[in-house]
Design a protein around this motif. Structure first.
Motif: not given
Length: 738
Positions: A490, A492, A494, A508-509
């Motif tokens: 995953s 993450s 910005e 956003t992830v």
């Protein structure tokens, strides 16, 4: 299959009336509710700035919900083979008329409310400055000048110097007058004889007496009362403000009484106070003027005309600011051309105890600037609402396309059914939720994403990032998606992307999607719009910078104490006053106790503890601060608890400290003088008691002699001789007493 039913005239009327009701209530109640809930001006300004956006979102969601509800409702009376395109021109004109009317009313109300707020603020500034200057003049007259007038000590020194040629008395008088001027904030002091001639002046005193000061001196000689002179231009052209007082001591002043002139520099306190404006403003001014016939003479410096204090004289009348005819009318707001020829509004207040008037003014262009901004937002909101209504009405002409879209939506629901809970969460989430397959094509695009990007899900599904982003942004997103799928981890991030013609910031992830075997079959992501938070952080930073500038100007130290952690945040001025560097100490209660003189700690601890318990509204105390070098500073500390938990326990306390060393030093000197006078009075009382004892002894001896003479006279009478002493006066005195 039945399609969405056509909107009736009642449906359209319902939409319009719903919008009108919501808009009207918003206009009438939003400002009042904000004023009740938010007291901080900075926070109120920030919330007012985003209020227009909230109105846009609320009304848009309302229109969307109503129209979607009616559009989605099946209409059995309409068969698919009878579907036809309706003409939305008449309903659109009807809706447009209502929206434009509501928008016009909203603009008018917003402008009037903003003007009323600004005028209330202008009156509050005028009242505050008037009271502040009046108190300052009153303190100078009843405090400083009255002290000089009633000082028997000064009067005796002058008499010994001038009448007995006591040079030492003259030197002492000069030193004491110079010290008085320095300690009370006066620039200089001048001593005049009974005829108004200059006897002596301190270093900064003018060597020549200006005509306006000479006239005031003559008035003081005539009336024997303290008078203030100015602000006026002296012989050398400098701006001056003087206080003239007779040096009478305990006697009644007359034409033979010498005079003291206390000289003030207006630029030390008066002019900076007038030139300061409580909020950022390009044209806000507080001016001091005096009426001279039909004209006014400005006594303070002007923002747009240098050197005008004591020099600039302008006509005052109808259409001018100030208008002398309106002075004195309570609550009157004047409008006209100011000294610079600009259209302005202002409030005039007389300064009690003086012949001065105070004018607080603001250019009309600045007065209406923010109102025009809010009006623009309201107009844009109305246009946006009109566009939304037009868009939904246009959907009536695309009923056949809606049938196809309904089929595509049904297919999408069937695919989302396999995702179960994820689909439910995605459709009701305010965040953008999406999913892409291994080829980078969208398989999920929730309502929040469709609403934000302005594209329905059917136009995005089965397509890649180019469906919603420009080519360069789409290429970057595709590369990031491929990296997540290849790494299997995953991410993450910005990111800032263009959406609907605006640049917005998202957190956003992205997470890889796996099948039953664990193989990566795509990615899913959640994007949260944090644009408002970023703007709020920028606004908070700007507000913090403005607060820092204000604190630097006041020369006060500021502290913010977190009562949960026990650690405080101290301003640079605080560290400067105590002599420590921020990296040398831990700003906790122990550090504060170290700064307080041991003899003051118990008193200060009691005051602060009472305030923390809620027994006092605030804490305010004077104490001695022990600096790093071991020096002593007198400090005034103020503090207030600004946050408590549900049980009333304090969580946060803020306050300031002010250096009052010079004031305390002056109070100490006055106390020493008072003690010296008290000792002199005790010496005189003792001498008076000694004289009374001596008188009682002498009177007793005289009475004994009279009694002896009476006995000798009685013995002489028994011997037949004449009384040798005449004591008849004793009987005469006794009869007079009886």
């Amino acid at each position: 299959m039945t399609g969405p039913r056509a909107l009736s005239q009642f449906d359209i009327l319902g939409v319009v009336l719903s919008y009108a009701v919501v808009a009207g209530l918003w206009i009438l109640l939003s400002d009042g509710v904000l004023a009740l809930l938010v007291r901080d001006p900075g926070a109120l300004a920030l919330i007012s700035a985003v209020k227009g956006w909230v109105f846009v979102i609320v009304t848009s969601l309302m229109l969307w919900a109503l129209l979607r509800r009616w559009m989605a409702a099946p209409d059995p009376a309409v068969r698919e083979d009878e579907a036809r395109v309706s003409k939305p021109i008449r309903p659109l004109l009807f809706i447009a008329a209502f929206i434009l009317a509501v928008t016009a009313v909203a603009v008018t109300v917003a402008v009037q409310q903003h003007k009323a707020r600004e005028l209330d603020r202008l009156q509050a500034i005028a009242d505050f400055r008037t009271r502040q200057i009046s108190d300052w003049v009153h303190e100078r007259v009843t405090g400083d000048a009255a002290l000089v007038q009633s000082s028997q000590f000064f009067a005796e020194l002058y008499q010994r110097w001038q009448q007995k040629q006591d040079v030492q008395a003259g030197d002492m008088l000069k030193r004491r007058l110079s010290w008085l001027a320095d300690s009370r904030g006066f620039a200089a002091v001048t001593l005049l004889d009974a005829d108004g001639r200059r006897v002596w002046g301190s270093a900064e005193a003018p060597t020549q007496i200006a005509d306006v000061l000479a006239r005031a001196v003559a008035g003081v000689r005539e009336r024997g009362k303290i008078e203030h002179v100015g602000p006026y231009r002296g012989v050398a052209g400098k701006l001056r403000l003087d206080f003239v007082a007779p040096l009478a001591g305990s006697s009644q002043p007359d034409r033979n009484t010498p005079l003291i002139v206390l000289h003030l520099k207006p630029e030390t306190w008066l002019l900076p106070t007038l030139q300061s404006w409580p909020v950022p403003s390009e044209s806000g001014e507080t001016l001091l003027f005096r009426r001279e016939g039909k004209d006014v003479l400005f006594l303070s410096e002007l923002r747009h005309r240098s050197g005008g204090a004591g020099n600039l004289r302008v006509a005052a009348g109808a259409g001018r600011l100030p208008d002398l005819a309106l002075i004195g009318a309570a609550g009157t707001v004047q409008e006209g051309l100011d000294y610079n020829g600009m259209a302005a509004v202002g409030v005039v207040r007389p300064v009690p105890g003086t012949d001065w008037f105070l004018l607080a003014k603001l250019d009309k262009s600045e007065l209406y600037r923010d109102a025009m901004k809010e009006a623009v937002w309201i107009v844009l909101t109305g246009l946006f609402a009109l566009a939304v209504a037009a868009a939904f009405l246009a959907l009536q002409r695309q009923r056949q396309q809606l049938l196809v879209a309904a089929a595509a939506q049904q297919a999408q629901h069937e695919r989302l059914a396999a995702l179960g809970l994820l689909g439910t969460i995605a459709e009701h989430s305010e965040d953008c939720i999406f999913a892409l397959d291994r080829n980078g094509h969208f398989t999920l695009f929730n309502h929040a994403a469709a609403r934000l990007f302005g594209k329905p899900a059917e136009q995005v599904l089965e397509r890649d990032e180019h469906a919603i982003f420009p080519p360069d942004i789409a290429a970057r997103q595709i590369a990031e998606n491929r990296r997540v799928m290849e790494s299997g981890r995953s991410e993450s991030v910005e990111e800032t992307v263009p959406v609907g013609g605006q640049t917005r910031t998202f957190l956003t992830v992205k997470t890889p999607l796996r099948d039953e075997t664990g193989a990566v079959v795509g990615i899913c992501g959640i994007a949260r719009d944090i644009t408002a938070r970023k703007l709020a952080e920028d606004a908070a930073h700007a507000a913090s910078e403005r607060l820092r500038l204000v604190l630097d100007a006041t020369h006060d130290g500021v502290w913010d104490w977190d009562l949960v952690s026990g650690v405080a945040s101290l301003s640079p001025r605080y560290y400067e006053m105590c002599g420590y560097a921020p990296d040398e100490v831990t700003p906790d209660l122990a550090f504060f106790q170290r700064l307080v003189h041991p003899d003051d700690w118990v008193r200060i601890n009691e005051v602060m503890s009472a305030h923390l318990r809620g027994e006092r509204g605030s804490s305010d105390f004077d104490y001695r601060m022990v600096t790093k070098s071991g020096g002593i500073r007198w400090v005034n500390g103020k503090g207030r608890v600004v946050a408590r938990d549900a049980r009333g326990a304090p969580l946060r306390m803020v306050g300031t400290i002010s250096d009052i060393t010079e004031r305390k030093r002056g109070e100490g000197v006055l106390q020493q003088q008072a003690e010296a006078l008290r000792q002199q009075a005790e010496t005189l009382r003792a001498r008076n008691e000694e004289l009374e004892r001596f008188n009682r002894v002498m009177i007793g001896r005289e009475l004994d002699m009279i009694e002896l003479k009476r006995r000798i006279n009685a013995l002489s009478a028994r011997l037949g001789e004449a009384p040798p002493f005449d004591v008849r006066f004793v009987e005469i005195v006794r009869q007079e007493v009886d």
